[in-house]
Design an enzyme around this catalytic site. Structure first.
Site, PDB file in Angstrom:
ATOM      1  CG  ASP A   9      -1.703   1.235   1.452  1.00  0.00           C
ATOM      2  OD1 ASP A   9      -1.648   2.125   0.584  1.00  0.00           O
ATOM      3  OD2 ASP A   9      -2.396   1.327   2.488  1.00  0.00           O
ATOM      4  CE  LYS A  70      -1.775   6.947  -3.362  1.00  0.00           C
ATOM      5  NZ  LYS A  70      -2.290   6.034  -2.339  1.00  0.00           N
ATOM      6  CD  GLU A 147      -5.144   3.655  -2.385  1.00  0.00           C
ATOM      7  OE1 GLU A 147      -6.041   4.442  -2.019  1.00  0.00           O
ATOM      8  OE2 GLU A 147      -4.003   4.034  -2.691  1.00  0.00           O
ATOM      9  CG  ASP A 169      -9.032   5.121   2.185  1.00  0.00           C
ATOM     10  OD1 ASP A 169      -8.504   5.723   3.152  1.00  0.00           O
ATOM     11  OD2 ASP A 169      -8.370   4.526   1.309  1.00  0.00           O
TER      12      ASP A 169
END
Ligand code: AMP
Length: 582
Positions: A9, A70, A147, A169
């Site tokens: 992840d 990211k 994800e 999330d």
């Protein structure tokens, strides 16, 4: 054994790596923790820093540290780090290499392949950049998966049934909500929505604002330009925020935060959970709107969803869980650690690709809800045994949670604490596990705070304590085998089954619902009388007369077991009591 493929992840704030061994997913520790901060930096003597070391220097040397790379993946850009610049792929490769090395040390062999997760909304360019980062780190990226898909796999590794799952999330800096459909081993994201700049860091920022205002008001200082002091405040706020997930109060203590006119300024500030919840309410509203937008995008209603899964550290915030539960009409699941479940899902996908057997993730959870009772409202009426859950079922154990309660009478010197197991909003319909009496409370007006703390360990031992906040006066009880007991309904069903087996229809004690209700109403009526009698002391003559009449009617109805009159009198007396109390 087949070749090892690791699951990664690669997160905005933190990254994790996991692997399936002997059918079970394991998260691999890095520097003694399961989580690697997604930060890269160069130290003052030119050494490469990845993870915590880079995080530690960030506030002091932001020009030598890169965070949240990211967000830049897929961009044609270069990121400054010290006196050189790097592409986002290169920086991400340094994080991936650190994860790969940790896996190799843990497994004792070299690793060449990985499954890496990306957000559902990532474009082709962003996915390709992630692949490139993997290759730069010496990993063949056998698959990039979404994800939310990974999260669903972590929960449903063995499930073959068709299911719609909502994945909520909320991490440190990003928020995503997705609807995932699982059917016979095929998992697809039907809709996804979110905010790339919303997360736990924003919650920290609200607390930091609050602390700065406090320092301005109490010490007339503004540390905004003092990097070292700000770094300490930001950390202290994050720690307090995390503490508020399990306790109703948290204290921020930072000695010698800075110097003002040659004198030290110390920070000491108590935060209340309710106050913090107000600060972040607007953010939570926004996430719940996104939930509805996503459902619309998937052309689904709330009733089409069979599971709600929580991902990301910030979802441990109780108000998020409560508000989401209200919106979705079901308790969201967080039994697989929300920080780790995407990495676990990636490892499960990796094992499937490698042809390995995978079992569902094993976590120790409590199968029951534990709580206490308090005076409150039930079905719109005053009720002294309203159930207040403290540890919810499916919470991973060991766990400690506390909640604040307030005394209701001026000068109240004692309280009875009851501990229950069950789900019913009426505590008396749950199973009472134990009770105790705490006395010697301070002689202060109503509203004296009592903190109830529930601690449940892996052996099912439940410790419950009640502490007067202002003095620390404490009393506690320990209940063995708390998780091994039956729920009341289960107990009744088991007793019926045993009676049936024994051919005994008369032996079991009769326990009709009517009878339970009558008992409950009588308890409620007596408690109400007690309360009304106390209010008589301060009521004006007219109200006093009303109270006397209603109390009499209620007492008569209790004595004559006249349920109808009792119900009417309880309703009327509740109204008067509320009116007099407000
Ligand atoms: P993630 O990016 O998923 O690792 O999430 C990190 C965010 O979760 C950070 O903002 C953390 O401060 C926050 N967080 C971690 N644990 C908790 C907790 N127990 N309660 C509230 N927020 C938490």
């Amino acid at each position: 054994m087949s070749e090892i493929i690791i699951g990664i992840d690669l997160g905005t704030t933190n990254s994790e790596v996991a692997v399936v061994r002997d059918g079970q997913a394991h998260v691999i520790a890095i520097d003694g923790a399961n989580i690697l901060p997604s930060m890269v930096g160069i130290s003052d003597d030119g050494h490469l820093l990845v993870g915590n070391a880079a995080r530690n220097q960030y506030t002091l040397y932001p020009e030598r540290t890169v965070r949240s790379v990211k967000r830049r993946m897929g961009e044609d850009t270069r990121l400054e780090m010290g006196d050189k610049s790097y592409t986002p792929q290169e920086i991400s490769a340094l994080i991936l290499r650190r994860l790969k090395e940790a896996a190799e040390t843990h497994l004792g062999e070299s690793i060449a392949k990985a499954v890496i997760t990306v957000p559902a909304y990532f474009s082709d360019a962003q996915r390709q950049a992630t692949r490139d980062a993997g290759e730069l780190a010496g990993l063949e990226v056998v698959r990039i998966i979404n994800e939310p898909t990974a999260a669903a796999l972590a929960y449903e590794a063995e499930n073959q049934e068709a299911k719609n799952i909502l994945v909520y999330d909320l991490g440190g800096g990003t928020f995503d909500v997705s609807v995932v459909r699982m059917n016979q081993g095929v998992t697809e994201v039907l809709a996804s929505h979110g905010n790339n700049h919303l997360g736990g860091d924003d919650f920290d920022a609200k607390l930091v604002e609050h602390v700065l205002a406090h320092l301005r008001d109490t010490a007339d200082v503004d540390p905004s330009d003092n990097h070292a002091a700000m770094a300490r405040i930001i950390r202290a706020c994050e720690t307090a925020k995390i503490a508020l997930s399990d306790a109703p109060f948290a204290r921020i203590e930072e000695e010698y935060l800075l110097e003002q006119d040659g004198k030290p300024v110390n920070l000491s500030l108590e935060l209340e959970r309710v106050q913090y919840e107000e600060m972040i309410a607007g953010y939570i509203d926004e996430t719940l709107e996104a939930v509805h937008t996503t459902l619309k995008g998937a052309e689904m209603a709330v009733s089409d969803i069979s599971e709600v899964l929580l991902v990301g550290g910030a979802t441990r915030t109780p108000t998020i869980q409560q508000r989401l539960e209200k919106t979705m009409g079901m308790q969201p699941r967080s039994d697989v650690d929300p920080d780790l479940c995407v990495a676990v899902g990636a490892a499960i996908q990796a094992a499937v690709i490698a042809g390995d057997q995978v079992s569902s993730v094993l976590v120790d959870i409590t199968p029951y809800t534990f709580g206490t009772s308090a005076i409150g409202e039930l079905n719109g009426e005053y009720y002294p045994y309203k159930y207040v859950p403290v540890i919810r079922k499916n919470t991973p154990i060991p766990v400690t949670k506390s909640e604040a309660f307030a005394t209701v009478q001026d000068g109240q010197s004692a309280i009875d604490v009851h501990v229950y197991q069950g789900e019913d909003p009426d505590a008396l319909n749950n199973t009472e596990l134990g009770s105790f009496h705490i006395e010697g409370l301070s002689d202060v007006p109503a509203g004296n705070i009592i903190v109830m703390r529930f601690a449940l360990d892996l052996n099912g031992i439940l410790n419950v304590s009640a502490q007067e906040k202002r003095t620390g006066l404490e009393k506690q009880i320990t209940i063995d085998n708390a998780t091994a007991r039956f729920e009341k309904q289960e107990f009744d069903a088991a007793r019926d089954r045993i009676s049936a087996l024994m051919g005994d229809t008369s032996g079991a004690e009769s326990h009709s619902d009517d009878e339970t209700n009558e008992r409950r109403e009588a308890v409620q009526a007596r408690a109400l009388i007690e309360k009304a009698e106390k209010l008589m002391e301060t009521a004006n003559p007219d109200d006093k007369e009303d109270l006397v009449n209603l109390i009499e009617t209620l007492q008569d109805s209790l004595a004559n077991n006249d349920i109808q009159t009792m119900e009417r009198a309880v309703a009327e007396l509740s109204d008067v009591v509320y009116y007099l109390e407000s």
